[in-house]
Design a protein around this motif. Structure first.
Motif, PDB file in Angstrom:
ATOM      1  N   ARG A 113       0.847  -1.201   0.000  1.00  0.00           N
ATOM      2  CA  ARG A 113       0.000   0.000   0.000  1.00  0.00           C
ATOM      3  C   ARG A 113       0.884   1.254   0.000  1.00  0.00           C
ATOM      4  N   GLY A 114       1.987   1.187   0.745  1.00  0.00           N
ATOM      5  CA  GLY A 114       2.893   2.339   0.847  1.00  0.00           C
ATOM      6  C   GLY A 114       3.433   2.767  -0.505  1.00  0.00           C
ATOM      7  N   PHE A 115       3.587   1.799  -1.426  1.00  0.00           N
ATOM      8  CA  PHE A 115       4.082   2.127  -2.767  1.00  0.00           C
ATOM      9  C   PHE A 115       2.941   2.185  -3.787  1.00  0.00           C
ATOM     10  N   HIS A 116       1.721   2.365  -3.269  1.00  0.00           N
ATOM     11  CA  HIS A 116       0.527   2.481  -4.114  1.00  0.00           C
ATOM     12  C   HIS A 116       0.308   1.236  -4.987  1.00  0.00           C
TER      13      HIS A 116
ATOM     14  N   ALA B 208      21.650  -3.142   3.413  1.00  0.00           N
ATOM     15  CA  ALA B 208      20.691  -2.756   2.373  1.00  0.00           C
ATOM     16  C   ALA B 208      19.366  -2.428   3.045  1.00  0.00           C
ATOM     17  N   ILE B 209      18.819  -1.276   2.706  1.00  0.00           N
ATOM     18  CA  ILE B 209      17.572  -0.798   3.326  1.00  0.00           C
ATOM     19  C   ILE B 209      16.511  -0.708   2.241  1.00  0.00           C
ATOM     20  N   SER B 210      15.344  -1.295   2.510  1.00  0.00           N
ATOM     21  CA  SER B 210      14.289  -1.300   1.493  1.00  0.00           C
ATOM     22  C   SER B 210      12.925  -1.187   2.170  1.00  0.00           C
ATOM     23  N   SER B 211      11.887  -1.087   1.347  1.00  0.00           N
ATOM     24  CA  SER B 211      10.499  -1.085   1.848  1.00  0.00           C
ATOM     25  C   SER B 211      10.246  -0.039   2.923  1.00  0.00           C
ATOM     26  N   VAL B 212      10.842   1.141   2.755  1.00  0.00           N
ATOM     27  CA  VAL B 212      10.576   2.226   3.707  1.00  0.00           C
ATOM     28  C   VAL B 212       9.218   2.839   3.342  1.00  0.00           C
ATOM     29  N   THR B 213       8.209   2.592   4.154  1.00  0.00           N
ATOM     30  CA  THR B 213       6.903   3.212   3.907  1.00  0.00           C
ATOM     31  C   THR B 213       6.310   3.716   5.214  1.00  0.00           C
TER      32      THR B 213
ATOM     33  N   HIS C 153      -0.355   8.659   8.647  1.00  0.00           N
ATOM     34  CA  HIS C 153       0.588   8.933   9.737  1.00  0.00           C
ATOM     35  C   HIS C 153       1.845   9.654   9.256  1.00  0.00           C
ATOM     36  N   ARG C 154       1.749  10.288   8.049  1.00  0.00           N
ATOM     37  CA  ARG C 154       2.940  10.900   7.460  1.00  0.00           C
ATOM     38  C   ARG C 154       3.395  12.155   8.215  1.00  0.00           C
ATOM     39  N   ARG C 155       4.665  12.467   8.040  1.00  0.00           N
ATOM     40  CA  ARG C 155       5.305  13.684   8.553  1.00  0.00           C
ATOM     41  C   ARG C 155       5.114  13.868  10.062  1.00  0.00           C
ATOM     42  N   ARG C 156       5.236  12.740  10.760  1.00  0.00           N
ATOM     43  CA  ARG C 156       5.262  12.820  12.233  1.00  0.00           C
ATOM     44  C   ARG C 156       6.564  12.222  12.753  1.00  0.00           C
TER      45      ARG C 156
ATOM     46  N   ALA D  59       9.487   7.960   9.638  1.00  0.00           N
ATOM     47  CA  ALA D  59      10.639   7.596   8.789  1.00  0.00           C
ATOM     48  C   ALA D  59      11.949   7.995   9.463  1.00  0.00           C
ATOM     49  N   THR D  60      11.946   9.120  10.149  1.00  0.00           N
ATOM     50  CA  THR D  60      13.164   9.553  10.854  1.00  0.00           C
ATOM     51  C   THR D  60      13.573   8.501  11.878  1.00  0.00           C
ATOM     52  N   ALA D  61      12.587   7.977  12.611  1.00  0.00           N
ATOM     53  CA  ALA D  61      12.891   6.938  13.611  1.00  0.00           C
ATOM     54  C   ALA D  61      13.374   5.666  12.910  1.00  0.00           C
TER      55      ALA D  61
ATOM     56  N   ILE E 234      23.199   1.101   2.193  1.00  0.00           N
ATOM     57  CA  ILE E 234      22.908   1.397   0.788  1.00  0.00           C
ATOM     58  C   ILE E 234      21.400   1.321   0.547  1.00  0.00           C
ATOM     59  N   LEU E 235      20.928   2.101  -0.415  1.00  0.00           N
ATOM     60  CA  LEU E 235      19.526   1.970  -0.820  1.00  0.00           C
ATOM     61  C   LEU E 235      19.328   2.542  -2.212  1.00  0.00           C
ATOM     62  N   THR E 236      18.198   2.161  -2.833  1.00  0.00           N
ATOM     63  CA  THR E 236      17.740   2.826  -4.057  1.00  0.00           C
ATOM     64  C   THR E 236      16.469   3.572  -3.661  1.00  0.00           C
TER      65      THR E 236
ATOM     66  N   SER F 212      14.377  11.519  -4.833  1.00  0.00           N
ATOM     67  CA  SER F 212      15.773  11.866  -4.550  1.00  0.00           C
ATOM     68  C   SER F 212      15.930  12.869  -3.406  1.00  0.00           C
ATOM     69  N   VAL F 213      14.829  13.415  -2.915  1.00  0.00           N
ATOM     70  CA  VAL F 213      14.938  14.449  -1.860  1.00  0.00           C
ATOM     71  C   VAL F 213      14.924  13.869  -0.452  1.00  0.00           C
ATOM     72  N   ILE F 214      14.725  12.563  -0.317  1.00  0.00           N
ATOM     73  CA  ILE F 214      14.446  12.019   1.014  1.00  0.00           C
ATOM     74  C   ILE F 214      15.717  11.734   1.831  1.00  0.00           C
TER      75      ILE F 214
HETATM   76  C1  LIG Z   1      14.702   2.822   0.375  1.00  0.00           C
HETATM   77  C2  LIG Z   1      13.227   2.975   0.076  1.00  0.00           C
HETATM   78  O1  LIG Z   1      12.443   2.176   0.499  1.00  0.00           O
HETATM   79  S1  LIG Z   1      12.723   4.308  -0.854  1.00  0.00           S
HETATM   80  C3  LIG Z   1      10.982   4.421  -0.610  1.00  0.00           C
HETATM   81  C4  LIG Z   1      10.511   5.566   0.226  1.00  0.00           C
HETATM   82  N1  LIG Z   1       9.069   5.405   0.396  1.00  0.00           N
HETATM   83  C5  LIG Z   1       8.128   5.953  -0.401  1.00  0.00           C
HETATM   84  O2  LIG Z   1       8.416   6.715  -1.320  1.00  0.00           O
HETATM   85  C6  LIG Z   1       6.695   5.558  -0.144  1.00  0.00           C
HETATM   86  C7  LIG Z   1       5.767   6.777  -0.015  1.00  0.00           C
HETATM   87  N2  LIG Z   1       6.244   7.731   0.995  1.00  0.00           N
HETATM   88  C8  LIG Z   1       6.236   7.440   2.328  1.00  0.00           C
HETATM   89  O3  LIG Z   1       5.882   6.329   2.734  1.00  0.00           O
HETATM   90  C9  LIG Z   1       6.660   8.528   3.292  1.00  0.00           C
HETATM   91  O4  LIG Z   1       6.277   9.760   2.766  1.00  0.00           O
HETATM   92  C10 LIG Z   1       8.180   8.563   3.600  1.00  0.00           C
HETATM   93  C11 LIG Z   1       8.637   7.180   4.102  1.00  0.00           C
HETATM   94  C12 LIG Z   1       8.994   8.911   2.358  1.00  0.00           C
HETATM   95  C13 LIG Z   1       8.466   9.623   4.667  1.00  0.00           C
HETATM   96  O5  LIG Z   1       7.847   9.235   5.885  1.00  0.00           O
HETATM   97  P1  LIG Z   1       7.456  10.293   7.041  1.00  0.00           P
HETATM   98  O6  LIG Z   1       7.262   9.496   8.283  1.00  0.00           O
HETATM   99  O7  LIG Z   1       6.378  11.154   6.563  1.00  0.00           O
HETATM  100  O8  LIG Z   1       8.807  11.125   7.182  1.00  0.00           O
HETATM  101  P2  LIG Z   1       9.251  11.986   8.447  1.00  0.00           P
HETATM  102  O9  LIG Z   1       8.052  12.557   9.116  1.00  0.00           O
HETATM  103  O10 LIG Z   1      10.158  11.204   9.323  1.00  0.00           O
HETATM  104  O11 LIG Z   1      10.066  13.132   7.708  1.00  0.00           O
HETATM  105  C14 LIG Z   1      11.406  13.398   7.927  1.00  0.00           C
HETATM  106  C15 LIG Z   1      11.825  14.592   7.114  1.00  0.00           C
HETATM  107  O12 LIG Z   1      11.886  14.214   5.737  1.00  0.00           O
HETATM  108  C16 LIG Z   1      11.031  15.076   4.970  1.00  0.00           C
HETATM  109  N3  LIG Z   1      10.416  14.233   3.962  1.00  0.00           N
HETATM  110  C17 LIG Z   1       9.913  12.999   4.152  1.00  0.00           C
HETATM  111  N4  LIG Z   1       9.427  12.528   3.012  1.00  0.00           N
HETATM  112  C18 LIG Z   1       9.639  13.463   2.085  1.00  0.00           C
HETATM  113  C19 LIG Z   1       9.334  13.552   0.712  1.00  0.00           C
HETATM  114  N5  LIG Z   1       8.717  12.556   0.076  1.00  0.00           N
HETATM  115  N6  LIG Z   1       9.700  14.670   0.062  1.00  0.00           N
HETATM  116  C20 LIG Z   1      10.323  15.688   0.699  1.00  0.00           C
HETATM  117  N7  LIG Z   1      10.614  15.654   2.030  1.00  0.00           N
HETATM  118  C21 LIG Z   1      10.272  14.558   2.696  1.00  0.00           C
HETATM  119  C22 LIG Z   1      10.021  15.618   5.954  1.00  0.00           C
HETATM  120  O13 LIG Z   1       9.459  16.812   5.516  1.00  0.00           O
HETATM  121  C23 LIG Z   1      10.865  15.777   7.189  1.00  0.00           C
HETATM  122  O14 LIG Z   1      11.656  16.952   7.050  1.00  0.00           O
HETATM  123  P3  LIG Z   1      12.048  17.848   8.314  1.00  0.00           P
HETATM  124  O15 LIG Z   1      12.812  16.920   9.219  1.00  0.00           O
HETATM  125  O16 LIG Z   1      12.861  18.926   7.712  1.00  0.00           O
HETATM  126  O17 LIG Z   1      10.741  18.260   8.898  1.00  0.00           O
END
Ligand SMILES: CC(=O)SCCNC(=O)CCNC(=O)[C@H](O)C(C)(C)COP(=O)(O)OP(=O)(O)OC[C@H]1O[C@@H](n2cnc3c(N)ncnc32)[C@H](O)[C@@H]1OP(=O)(O)O
Length: 428
Positions: A43-46, A103-108, A113-116, A119-121, A139-141, A145-147
């Protein structure tokens, strides 16, 4: 190293608990919990809701990974609101050593519950865990690119996508020896995995593939809508050694012209130049085809040299691909080799406090010795920039021009850059 049972990171556990969330590593034998985690990941990756057979396959795929979830026990569902999984993957570095990297994957994170800070934790937790396990790199893909720059990752390999107009180009390459034959993917899995391992070991930036990652390239996976259309052609050398394969799907022309199919390459693996040439010749000479599309290739693919009309083979995308986070500077820099000798003091800044320090790097006969030092720094850079430069891609001059590396960037570039650019030819 028992990465599956390593304790949860206490800093992240406490941070999540303070917001009412529970952090847990899954027991991979608990099928119901792992399926809930997989549903959240898809679901996290739609993605689509996984069917029973997709869930079963995914459980097998993730059985060797450390699967971690974040749970909102006050919420209406028992599926996690955050997911990540990790495993030690051998990363090929310049010189050919394969370095176990986290290797880090499946970050969703669930959109509810976003932006709380979930992901930082998760990211902080994974980096501290890898550091505690003694792994020199993570390492990750990436999806975006902003994350990941904020956690000290830097882009270290770039990938290209190509479109070849096969009605326009003809073959201009050299000899294409060996033998091509169709194979059924299911019957080629073992041989394909061996070919892939040879390819992955031969280039900096590639990773050793778990069976799941190899299967994705050989195909087809459960639930793949193109499963019935996937074709596999294998290349064996004149001596009968398996040295490459291509998997691809033929798409109809939208205008319904039967002579203008598109070949969409799923993966092309070539362990030798002969395999690469022969498989490419096969693709561009396919009848009833107008275009070949291929993704996740290196920046040095020779396609324009293989055809008689350079403009018929176009790069359609050039994009960052593998991101590297250095966790242990001496171990990482001593694991690779260097094409030139030299000595340099580098000052590495790391906001997370894992790898930052000042080091003297002395390279003799291509091997480095790295020690902490108090000497004046020749170069100062953030750990993300060191991660970008680590595998030898030509990034140092650009980062220096942009003001993101201070000091004698030319000396750093001379030491780190490699003649053959690094490449990662898959996603994970
Ligand atoms: C290795 C991989 O798995 S790559 C896949 C990453 N996952 C996805 O793209 C799936 C869809 N996206 C998500 O599930 C979520 O938006 C995540 C995982 C990218 C971020 O999760 P959140 O819990 O919302 O992130 P969190 O609240 O910890 O944010 C941390 C910081 O990153 C920033 N940030 C997080 N996601 C993004 C984003 N997509 N674009 C820009 N900034 C972002 C936040 O604004 C925050 O910044 P701040 O510390 O300056 O306030």
């Amino acid at each position: 190293m028992d990465y599956l049972t390593a304790p949860l990171d206490e800093t992240s556990r406490a941070a999540l608990a303070a917001t009412g969330l529970r952090y847990a590593v899954l027991d991979n034998d608990d099928a119901a919990a792992l399926e809930g985690w997989i549903r959240a990941d898809f679901r996290g990756f739609h993605g689509k809701r996984p069917s029973a057979e997709v869930l079963e396959e995914a459980r097998g795929s993730f059985a060797g990974r450390r699967n971690t979830g974040v749970y909102d026990d006050e919420g209406a569902t028992s599926d996690p609101v955050g997911t990540v999984n990790t495993w030690p993957a051998p990363l090929t570095v310049p010189g050919g050593a394969r370095v176990d990297s986290w290797a880090i994957s499946s970050v969703t994170v669930a959109p509810t519950h976003r932006r709380r800070g979930i992901a930082t934790a998760l990211l902080g937790g994974e980096l501290r865990t890898a550091h505690a396990l003694g792994l020199p790199l993570a390492i990750l893909t990436v999806s975006e690119s902003v994350i990941y720059g904020r956690w000290g990752f830097g882009p270290a390999t770039w990938a290209t996508a190509w479109s070849v107009d096969t009605k326009r180009v003809g073959w201009a390459g050299g000899e294409t020896p060996g033998r091509l034959s169709f194979a059924e993917p299911a019957e080629y899995e073992e041989t394909g995995a061996r070919v892939l391992d040879r390819v992955m070991a031969s280039r900096a930036g590639e990773i050793g593939l778990e069976p799941y990652l190899a299967k994705r390239l050989i195909g087809p996976m459960k639930g793949d809508p193109d499963a019935d259309k996937l074709r596999l052609v294998r290349y064996d050398s004149a001596e009968g050694e398996p040295e490459g394969f291509v998997t691809y799907v033929l798409k109809d022309d939208p205008e319904d012209d039967f002579t203008r199919h598109t070949v969409v390459v799923n993966h092309l693996a070539a362990a030798t130049p002969e395999a690469l040439r022969t498989l490419w010749r096969f693709l561009i000479e396919l009848d009833l085809v107008a275009e070949v599309k291929v993704w996740t290739r290196g920046v040095d693919e020779p396609y324009q040299s293989l055809v008689n009309d350079i403009r018929g083979a176009r790069v359609t995308e050039l994009q960052d691909h593998l991101w590297v986070r250095i966790l242990d500077v001496p171990a990482a820099l001593q694991a690779r080799t260097y094409e030139r000798d030299g000595s340099l003091v580098i000052d590495v800044a790391d906001d997370l406090g894992l790898a930052g320090d000042r080091f003297r790097l002395t390279v003799r006969d291509g091997r480095a010795e790295v020690q902490a030092t108090e000497d004046t720094a020749d170069v100062s850079l953030p750990v993300a920039a060191l991660g970008s430069a680590y595998l030898g891609h030509d990034v140092v001059r650009g980062l220096s021009l942009a003001g993101r590396i201070q000091g004698d960037a030319e000396a750093l570039d001379r030491l780190f850059r490699t003649t053959v650019p690094p490449r990662l030819s898959t996603w994970f």
